[in-house]
Design a protein around this motif. Sequence first.
Motif, PDB file in Angstrom:
ATOM      1  N   PRO A 164       0.830  -1.209   0.000  1.00 50.91           N
ATOM      2  CA  PRO A 164       0.000   0.000   0.000  1.00 50.91           C
ATOM      3  C   PRO A 164       0.860   1.251   0.000  1.00 50.91           C
ATOM      4  CG  PRO A 164      -0.664  -1.531   1.740  1.00 50.91           C
ATOM      5  CD  PRO A 164       0.647  -2.002   1.232  1.00 50.91           C
ATOM      6  N   GLN A 165       0.261   2.354  -0.546  1.00 57.20           N
ATOM      7  CA  GLN A 165       0.919   3.656  -0.452  1.00 57.20           C
ATOM      8  C   GLN A 165       1.031   4.035   1.020  1.00 57.20           C
ATOM      9  OE1 GLN A 165       2.284   5.235  -2.791  1.00 57.20           O
ATOM     10  NE2 GLN A 165       1.235   4.783  -4.743  1.00 57.20           N
ATOM     11  N   PRO A 166       2.072   4.797   1.352  1.00 57.25           N
ATOM     12  CA  PRO A 166       2.272   5.131   2.775  1.00 57.25           C
ATOM     13  C   PRO A 166       1.080   5.848   3.403  1.00 57.25           C
ATOM     14  CG  PRO A 166       4.217   5.647   1.501  1.00 57.25           C
ATOM     15  CD  PRO A 166       3.166   5.295   0.499  1.00 57.25           C
ATOM     16  N   ASP A 167       0.398   6.711   2.656  1.00 53.90           N
ATOM     17  CA  ASP A 167      -0.689   7.492   3.237  1.00 53.90           C
ATOM     18  C   ASP A 167      -2.054   6.970   2.808  1.00 53.90           C
ATOM     19  OD1 ASP A 167      -0.343   8.047   0.615  1.00 53.90           O
ATOM     20  OD2 ASP A 167      -0.607  10.237   0.833  1.00 53.90           O
ATOM     21  N   GLY A 182     -12.178  -9.742  -3.751  1.00 51.54           N
ATOM     22  CA  GLY A 182     -10.926 -10.203  -3.142  1.00 51.54           C
ATOM     23  C   GLY A 182     -10.961 -10.152  -1.617  1.00 51.54           C
ATOM     24  N   SER A 183      -9.984 -10.764  -1.028  1.00 52.90           N
ATOM     25  CA  SER A 183      -9.866 -10.727   0.436  1.00 52.90           C
ATOM     26  C   SER A 183      -8.388 -10.753   0.833  1.00 52.90           C
ATOM     27  CB  SER A 183     -10.590 -11.920   1.062  1.00 52.90           C
ATOM     28  OG  SER A 183     -10.027 -13.137   0.602  1.00 52.90           O
ATOM     29  N   ILE A 184      -8.127 -10.027   1.885  1.00 51.93           N
ATOM     30  CA  ILE A 184      -6.744 -10.014   2.414  1.00 51.93           C
ATOM     31  C   ILE A 184      -6.551 -11.300   3.219  1.00 51.93           C
ATOM     32  CG2 ILE A 184      -5.113  -8.780   3.882  1.00 51.93           C
ATOM     33  CD1 ILE A 184      -6.697  -6.218   3.299  1.00 51.93           C
ATOM     34  N   VAL A 185      -5.683 -12.174   2.753  1.00 53.46           N
ATOM     35  CA  VAL A 185      -5.505 -13.475   3.415  1.00 53.46           C
ATOM     36  C   VAL A 185      -4.216 -13.537   4.227  1.00 53.46           C
ATOM     37  CG1 VAL A 185      -6.850 -14.682   1.651  1.00 53.46           C
ATOM     38  CG2 VAL A 185      -4.368 -14.455   1.387  1.00 53.46           C
ATOM     39  N   THR A 190       7.171  -8.887   6.393  1.00 50.03           N
ATOM     40  CA  THR A 190       8.283  -8.055   6.883  1.00 50.03           C
ATOM     41  C   THR A 190       8.518  -6.844   6.002  1.00 50.03           C
ATOM     42  OG1 THR A 190       9.785  -9.496   5.644  1.00 50.03           O
ATOM     43  CG2 THR A 190       9.473  -9.997   7.975  1.00 50.03           C
ATOM     44  N   ARG A 191       8.015  -6.906   4.783  1.00 53.01           N
ATOM     45  CA  ARG A 191       8.178  -5.757   3.878  1.00 53.01           C
ATOM     46  C   ARG A 191       6.925  -4.897   3.833  1.00 53.01           C
ATOM     47  NH1 ARG A 191       9.865  -9.104  -1.227  1.00 53.01           N
ATOM     48  NH2 ARG A 191       9.423  -7.134  -2.311  1.00 53.01           N
ATOM     49  N   GLY A 192       5.953  -5.176   4.665  1.00 55.58           N
ATOM     50  CA  GLY A 192       4.734  -4.389   4.714  1.00 55.58           C
ATOM     51  C   GLY A 192       3.732  -4.750   3.633  1.00 55.58           C
ATOM     52  N   ARG A 193       3.891  -5.888   2.976  1.00 55.05           N
ATOM     53  CA  ARG A 193       3.007  -6.275   1.879  1.00 55.05           C
ATOM     54  C   ARG A 193       1.794  -7.039   2.406  1.00 55.05           C
ATOM     55  NH1 ARG A 193       6.525  -9.692  -2.135  1.00 55.05           N
ATOM     56  NH2 ARG A 193       6.734 -10.885  -0.190  1.00 55.05           N
ATOM     57  N   LEU A 194       0.690  -6.871   1.688  1.00 54.62           N
ATOM     58  CA  LEU A 194      -0.523  -7.628   1.999  1.00 54.62           C
ATOM     59  C   LEU A 194      -0.756  -8.646   0.896  1.00 54.62           C
ATOM     60  CD1 LEU A 194      -2.873  -4.665   3.010  1.00 54.62           C
ATOM     61  CD2 LEU A 194      -1.683  -6.250   4.550  1.00 54.62           C
ATOM     62  N   ARG A 195      -1.114  -9.872   1.300  1.00 53.94           N
ATOM     63  CA  ARG A 195      -1.448 -10.904   0.306  1.00 53.94           C
ATOM     64  C   ARG A 195      -2.960 -10.857   0.060  1.00 53.94           C
ATOM     65  NH1 ARG A 195       0.048 -16.110  -1.639  1.00 53.94           N
ATOM     66  NH2 ARG A 195      -1.656 -16.674  -3.076  1.00 53.94           N
TER      67      ARG A 195
END
Lengths: 233, 220
Positions: A164-167, A182-185, A190-195
């Motif tokens: 995601p964008q920081p803001d 979709g759904s966040i699973v 560690t890199r701040g990513r969402l699957r």
Amino acid sequence: MTDVQRPDRNAAGDDEILAYVTGQLPGEQRAAFEARLAQDVRLRDEVEILVAAADIVTEQRVQSTADASYARAAATLGLPVPSVTPDEPRRLAPPPRSTWLARLTDWWNSHAGLVQPALVALLLVQSGVIVHYMTQADDSRAIDGEVIQLRGSAMSCNGVWLSPQPDVDLHALMSWVLQYGGSIVSGPDTRGRLRIDFPDQTSYQGFVQDSVARKLAGQIEQVAPCGGHDARQ
Amino acid sequence: MTAEQNVPDEENARPAPEALKRFSHSARFPLFHELARRTFYKAVRKSRYWSRFEDVEDAWQHAISDAFVQKPHTFQCTPAMLADPMLFELAVLKYLNKVAFNKLNDTLTTTGKGFKNSPSFDAMLADNPDFDRLYHAHALYAPSTESIVEKSNLHKALNECLSKLTVLMRDTFNLKLAGYSDDTIKDLTQARTEAAVRRRVSEAKADLVKCVRMKSGEAV
């Protein structure tokens, strides 16, 4: 009366006072001891204490052997002989062990010096194995060698790693994801990513090609868990 | 000594083997046996405390056999004793104790544990009123009030101090007081060595004497 029940007569090496109290001091030594006794108040006091202790012991023993004594007398008199328990000294010795548990206990006691360190070592190894599997297997899935954390839904073949964008407004992000089913699973990692997984290929394609993606997501990495490779947008 | 003679106070005393037999088969006899035996042990502790427990018990069993089975005609009693169960029991009690004491004296003499000046049973009764009261009271020892208090305090302190010892130390010490050898105690208590038995006995004795003296208010 068996020999083992009878006190031995040899007083050699016994404590002199106890030998006197129990009548095991030989004649000359006894006379010498009594001469000392007549002049030593403290010694006399100690003998008095021990004689009184012997009285108590005798009284307890008289009571504990009363049934056995009566049984012996009854047998002499031709009376019905009641069943009796053994005399006190015999009860002091533990009963003979014959059960498997008793034998196991004996074996354990005799080999405790070897068995206990071995068991401690085994326990440490087992603890290490358990910890190792807990860190890998619990709520984790490996897809193409990559370990990811799940959030309660199954993995799909149509997924992305989204940074995601920081803001970014998380509500806007969630609404956008939901528009495509979709759904966040998993994540953030560690890199701040969402699957994010999608129910089918059409939804996935629509999501990654949407112009909103540029506003909300800094980077979208396609994962190919069903055989392909990651593709970065 | 094998032949005991009971000397009655009254001239019309007669042997009473049938009365003895009836009494030994009565419902009262088990309780009488317990009281009479305890009385004998108390008397022995008072006058022959160095006797071994087994010797005392053997003497008692000898008296039972001698009085009721081997020589029932030796015991004599008066018509008054036959008419009064309490008097009869007292007479039997005294007779059994006399026979048992004589047997114990023989044993102590044979084993070298007797004293040349050990009084006979009758002399002991004549010289010591406590013994006579002991037998008349059926095992209720009746010493002076002062002596009762002293002994009571000492026994109370001893019981408390004995209870503070570990079971193993107490058992070992009790066996030692009963006259058993270190070797026998080692076997009975499953100690590793006789030295361990001696150490236990020595520690128990020291702890006990120190504890009793402290309870008596005496500086240790």
